[in-house]
Design an enzyme around this catalytic site. Sequence first.
Site, PDB file in Angstrom:
ATOM      1  N   TRP A  18       0.862  -1.186   0.000  1.00  0.00           N
ATOM      2  CA  TRP A  18       0.000   0.000   0.000  1.00  0.00           C
ATOM      3  C   TRP A  18       0.903   1.243   0.000  1.00  0.00           C
ATOM      4  O   TRP A  18       1.896   1.265   0.742  1.00  0.00           O
ATOM      5  CB  TRP A  18      -0.862  -0.019   1.269  1.00  0.00           C
ATOM      6  CG  TRP A  18      -2.032   0.897   1.195  1.00  0.00           C
ATOM      7  CD1 TRP A  18      -2.056   2.221   1.549  1.00  0.00           C
ATOM      8  CD2 TRP A  18      -3.350   0.570   0.749  1.00  0.00           C
ATOM      9  NE1 TRP A  18      -3.301   2.734   1.345  1.00  0.00           N
ATOM     10  CE2 TRP A  18      -4.131   1.748   0.857  1.00  0.00           C
ATOM     11  CE3 TRP A  18      -3.966  -0.603   0.274  1.00  0.00           C
ATOM     12  CZ2 TRP A  18      -5.478   1.796   0.509  1.00  0.00           C
ATOM     13  CZ3 TRP A  18      -5.302  -0.548  -0.081  1.00  0.00           C
ATOM     14  CH2 TRP A  18      -6.046   0.639   0.041  1.00  0.00           C
ATOM     15  N   HIS A  48      -0.597  -5.886   6.157  1.00  0.00           N
ATOM     16  CA  HIS A  48      -1.478  -5.885   4.971  1.00  0.00           C
ATOM     17  C   HIS A  48      -0.694  -6.079   3.683  1.00  0.00           C
ATOM     18  O   HIS A  48      -1.009  -5.476   2.661  1.00  0.00           O
ATOM     19  CB  HIS A  48      -2.337  -4.627   4.946  1.00  0.00           C
ATOM     20  CG  HIS A  48      -3.206  -4.547   6.144  1.00  0.00           C
ATOM     21  ND1 HIS A  48      -4.465  -5.085   6.198  1.00  0.00           N
ATOM     22  CD2 HIS A  48      -2.930  -4.092   7.384  1.00  0.00           C
ATOM     23  CE1 HIS A  48      -4.948  -4.936   7.416  1.00  0.00           C
ATOM     24  NE2 HIS A  48      -4.033  -4.329   8.160  1.00  0.00           N
ATOM     25  N   HIS A  52      -3.480 -11.548   2.463  1.00  0.00           N
ATOM     26  CA  HIS A  52      -3.618 -11.356   3.915  1.00  0.00           C
ATOM     27  C   HIS A  52      -5.081 -11.257   4.327  1.00  0.00           C
ATOM     28  O   HIS A  52      -5.958 -11.037   3.495  1.00  0.00           O
ATOM     29  CB  HIS A  52      -2.878 -10.087   4.343  1.00  0.00           C
ATOM     30  CG  HIS A  52      -3.544  -8.829   3.890  1.00  0.00           C
ATOM     31  ND1 HIS A  52      -3.382  -8.303   2.621  1.00  0.00           N
ATOM     32  CD2 HIS A  52      -4.396  -7.977   4.517  1.00  0.00           C
ATOM     33  CE1 HIS A  52      -4.097  -7.204   2.499  1.00  0.00           C
ATOM     34  NE2 HIS A  52      -4.738  -6.979   3.633  1.00  0.00           N
ATOM     35  N   ASP A  54      -7.812  -9.277   7.058  1.00  0.00           N
ATOM     36  CA  ASP A  54      -8.009  -8.106   7.915  1.00  0.00           C
ATOM     37  C   ASP A  54      -8.734  -8.555   9.179  1.00  0.00           C
ATOM     38  O   ASP A  54      -9.773  -9.228   9.090  1.00  0.00           O
ATOM     39  CB  ASP A  54      -8.937  -7.080   7.235  1.00  0.00           C
ATOM     40  CG  ASP A  54      -8.308  -6.357   6.066  1.00  0.00           C
ATOM     41  OD1 ASP A  54      -7.118  -6.582   5.780  1.00  0.00           O
ATOM     42  OD2 ASP A  54      -9.037  -5.554   5.440  1.00  0.00           O
ATOM     43  N   HIS A  58      -8.330  -3.597  12.456  1.00  0.00           N
ATOM     44  CA  HIS A  58      -7.736  -2.795  11.371  1.00  0.00           C
ATOM     45  C   HIS A  58      -8.514  -1.483  11.167  1.00  0.00           C
ATOM     46  O   HIS A  58      -7.937  -0.444  10.891  1.00  0.00           O
ATOM     47  CB  HIS A  58      -7.730  -3.626  10.091  1.00  0.00           C
ATOM     48  CG  HIS A  58      -7.194  -2.949   8.876  1.00  0.00           C
ATOM     49  ND1 HIS A  58      -6.042  -2.192   8.853  1.00  0.00           N
ATOM     50  CD2 HIS A  58      -7.663  -2.928   7.595  1.00  0.00           C
ATOM     51  CE1 HIS A  58      -5.821  -1.737   7.629  1.00  0.00           C
ATOM     52  NE2 HIS A  58      -6.797  -2.165   6.855  1.00  0.00           N
ATOM     53  N   HIS A 159     -15.587  -2.590   4.343  1.00  0.00           N
ATOM     54  CA  HIS A 159     -14.933  -3.224   5.502  1.00  0.00           C
ATOM     55  C   HIS A 159     -15.884  -3.220   6.710  1.00  0.00           C
ATOM     56  O   HIS A 159     -16.085  -4.249   7.363  1.00  0.00           O
ATOM     57  CB  HIS A 159     -13.661  -2.470   5.897  1.00  0.00           C
ATOM     58  CG  HIS A 159     -12.460  -2.741   5.039  1.00  0.00           C
ATOM     59  ND1 HIS A 159     -12.232  -2.106   3.854  1.00  0.00           N
ATOM     60  CD2 HIS A 159     -11.407  -3.583   5.215  1.00  0.00           C
ATOM     61  CE1 HIS A 159     -11.091  -2.541   3.340  1.00  0.00           C
ATOM     62  NE2 HIS A 159     -10.565  -3.434   4.142  1.00  0.00           N
ATOM     63  N   GLU A 171      -7.792 -10.547   1.398  1.00  0.00           N
ATOM     64  CA  GLU A 171      -7.407  -9.641   0.309  1.00  0.00           C
ATOM     65  C   GLU A 171      -6.111 -10.111  -0.357  1.00  0.00           C
ATOM     66  O   GLU A 171      -5.309 -10.821   0.251  1.00  0.00           O
ATOM     67  CB  GLU A 171      -7.214  -8.217   0.859  1.00  0.00           C
ATOM     68  CG  GLU A 171      -8.508  -7.634   1.398  1.00  0.00           C
ATOM     69  CD  GLU A 171      -8.352  -6.318   2.168  1.00  0.00           C
ATOM     70  OE1 GLU A 171      -9.266  -5.495   2.118  1.00  0.00           O
ATOM     71  OE2 GLU A 171      -7.317  -6.132   2.840  1.00  0.00           O
TER      72      GLU A 171
HETATM   73  N1  LIG Z   1      -1.868  -0.606   4.533  1.00  0.00           N
HETATM   74  C1  LIG Z   1      -2.583   0.535   4.574  1.00  0.00           C
HETATM   75  C2  LIG Z   1      -1.964   1.712   4.878  1.00  0.00           C
HETATM   76  C3  LIG Z   1      -2.689   2.884   4.956  1.00  0.00           C
HETATM   77  C4  LIG Z   1      -4.037   2.836   4.686  1.00  0.00           C
HETATM   78  C5  LIG Z   1      -4.661   1.700   4.369  1.00  0.00           C
HETATM   79  C6  LIG Z   1      -3.955   0.518   4.295  1.00  0.00           C
HETATM   80  C7  LIG Z   1      -4.611  -0.749   3.977  1.00  0.00           C
HETATM   81  O1  LIG Z   1      -4.006  -1.772   4.044  1.00  0.00           O
HETATM   82  C8  LIG Z   1      -6.021  -0.750   3.555  1.00  0.00           C
HETATM   83  C9  LIG Z   1      -6.523  -1.964   2.852  1.00  0.00           C
HETATM   84  N2  LIG Z   1      -7.925  -1.843   2.735  1.00  0.00           N
HETATM   85  C10 LIG Z   1      -6.279  -3.246   3.567  1.00  0.00           C
HETATM   86  O2  LIG Z   1      -7.076  -3.551   4.430  1.00  0.00           O
HETATM   87  O3  LIG Z   1      -5.371  -4.007   3.262  1.00  0.00           O
HETATM   88 ZN   LIG Z   2      -8.828  -4.418   3.901  1.00  0.00          ZN
HETATM   89 ZN   LIG Z   3      -5.822  -5.541   4.577  1.00  0.00          ZN
END
Ligand SMILES: Nc1ccccc1C(=O)C[C@H](N)C(=O)O
Ligand SMILES: [Zn+2]
Ligand SMILES: [Zn+2]
Length: 213
Positions: A18, A48, A52, A54, A58, A159, A171
């Site tokens: 990310w 993440h 992976h 959640d 999270h 989510h 995910e």
């Molecule tokens: N790693 C991040 C850093 C900053 C903001 C969001 C994420 C996420 O991972 C969001 C994603 N929806 C997730 O659940 O994997």
């Molecule tokens: Zn997620």
């Molecule tokens: Zn995630």
Amino acid sequence: MKKIIDISQPLDHRTVVWPGDTPFSYDLTWTTQDSGSVNVGQIQMSTHTGTHIDAPFHFNDEGQRVIQLDLDVYVGDALVIHLPKTNSIGPKELDGIDLQGITRLLIRTDAWTDRRVFPSEIPFLEPQLAGYLADRGIRLVGVDLPSVDPLDSKELSAHHQLSAYGIAILEGIVLEHVQPGAYELIALPLALAEADGSPVRAVLRTIRDEKGG
Ligand SMILES: Nc1ccccc1C(=O)C[C@H](N)C(=O)O
Ligand SMILES: [Zn+2]
Ligand SMILES: [Zn+2]
């Protein structure tokens, strides 16, 4: 023999994370040369990264941590469906798909096949999908995408809604080599006591025995 299909992203320094999140690294703390006997590694990664799950923590300070998650959800029969070229996935997109008796739904969108780069846009799950899936007995939803919500979402409606209906989130699975149909899923999180998410080694097993029993 039941065949195992790996649906996990390999983890190395090239694994895309990310934007702004911790890059994956694997380093040797000791080499056989240093220690006289063993290589001992260390990994640093965001929870993440790659394939992976959640945990509710999270996106909810009061939510469950990884170790509190019910493991039943991560092992068992799953249906893989193919929904390419769609901007969002809601009840309408699932119309005509029989979810009777299905507990785990894995959605192959093919929207993130060049995993050397983080996608700029992804199809997302419409928040009203959560109730629709829960009504049909779904307890886990998996996507071949880095999120179930739009990448720029701060509300994380999908989510929150999935979690509210008790549906687990998987995910970053890899499904482009998987034909739609019924499989057995195994995607267990690590026993991380405090974590908000966990890498998993996700695999599918074919249901019917192939030739050779
Ligand atoms: N790693 C991040 C850093 C900053 C903001 C969001 C994420 C996420 O991972 C969001 C994603 N929806 C997730 O659940 O994997
Ligand atoms: Zn997620
Ligand atoms: Zn995630």
